[in-house]
Design a protein around this motif. Structure first.
Motif, PDB file in Angstrom:
ATOM      1  N   UNK A 171       0.787  -1.227   0.000  1.00  0.00           N
ATOM      2  CA  UNK A 171       0.000   0.000   0.000  1.00  0.00           C
ATOM      3  C   UNK A 171       0.817   1.274   0.000  1.00  0.00           C
ATOM      4  N   UNK A 172       1.991   1.247   0.619  1.00  0.00           N
ATOM      5  CA  UNK A 172       2.802   2.465   0.696  1.00  0.00           C
ATOM      6  C   UNK A 172       3.210   2.977  -0.691  1.00  0.00           C
ATOM      7  N   UNK A 173       3.763   2.132  -1.569  1.00  0.00           N
ATOM      8  CA  UNK A 173       4.101   2.638  -2.908  1.00  0.00           C
ATOM      9  C   UNK A 173       2.878   3.087  -3.709  1.00  0.00           C
ATOM     10  N   UNK A 174       1.763   2.366  -3.559  1.00  0.00           N
ATOM     11  CA  UNK A 174       0.550   2.764  -4.282  1.00  0.00           C
ATOM     12  C   UNK A 174       0.055   4.125  -3.802  1.00  0.00           C
ATOM     13  N   UNK A 228      -0.182   7.528  -6.026  1.00  0.00           N
ATOM     14  CA  UNK A 228      -1.465   8.227  -6.150  1.00  0.00           C
ATOM     15  C   UNK A 228      -1.334   9.663  -5.674  1.00  0.00           C
ATOM     16  N   UNK A 229      -0.588   9.884  -4.605  1.00  0.00           N
ATOM     17  CA  UNK A 229      -0.382  11.241  -4.111  1.00  0.00           C
ATOM     18  C   UNK A 229       0.395  12.077  -5.118  1.00  0.00           C
ATOM     19  N   UNK A 230       1.401  11.489  -5.733  1.00  0.00           N
ATOM     20  CA  UNK A 230       2.169  12.207  -6.753  1.00  0.00           C
ATOM     21  C   UNK A 230       1.299  12.593  -7.938  1.00  0.00           C
ATOM     22  N   UNK A 231       0.461  11.669  -8.386  1.00  0.00           N
ATOM     23  CA  UNK A 231      -0.444  11.941  -9.505  1.00  0.00           C
ATOM     24  C   UNK A 231      -1.413  13.064  -9.144  1.00  0.00           C
ATOM     25  N   UNK A 232      -2.003  12.988  -7.949  1.00  0.00           N
ATOM     26  CA  UNK A 232      -2.960  14.007  -7.519  1.00  0.00           C
ATOM     27  C   UNK A 232      -2.297  15.375  -7.418  1.00  0.00           C
TER      28      UNK A 232
END
Length: 68
Positions: free
Chosen positions: A26-29, A33-37
């Motif tokens: 979950x940490x890499x996902x 996702x945070x980077x994309x957002x």
């Protein structure tokens, strides 16, 4: 056919294993996702500021939100 009840020890180890696997996966996902957002939010902010660049700064801040 004999059934053995599930021992509490096995349930605890299953929970610990699940939490470990979830954290590792979950940490890499979450990081991606945070980077994309954040990239999308910055792009929207820049586009909004470009569209409203002829307006006063206070108006642009109220329309587009804070800078970053």
């Amino acid at each position: 056919m004999q059934q053995n009840p599930i021992a509490r020890k096995h349930l605890v180890w299953s929970l610990i294993t699940g939490l470990g696997v979830g954290a590792i996966a979950g940490a890499p996902l979450g990081w991606m996702a945070n980077g994309y957002y954040s990239d999308q939010r910055m792009a929207q902010s820049i586009i909004c500021r470009e569209k409203n660049r002829d307006k006063p700064v206070a108006t642009v801040e109220s329309i587009c939100g804070p800078r970053f």
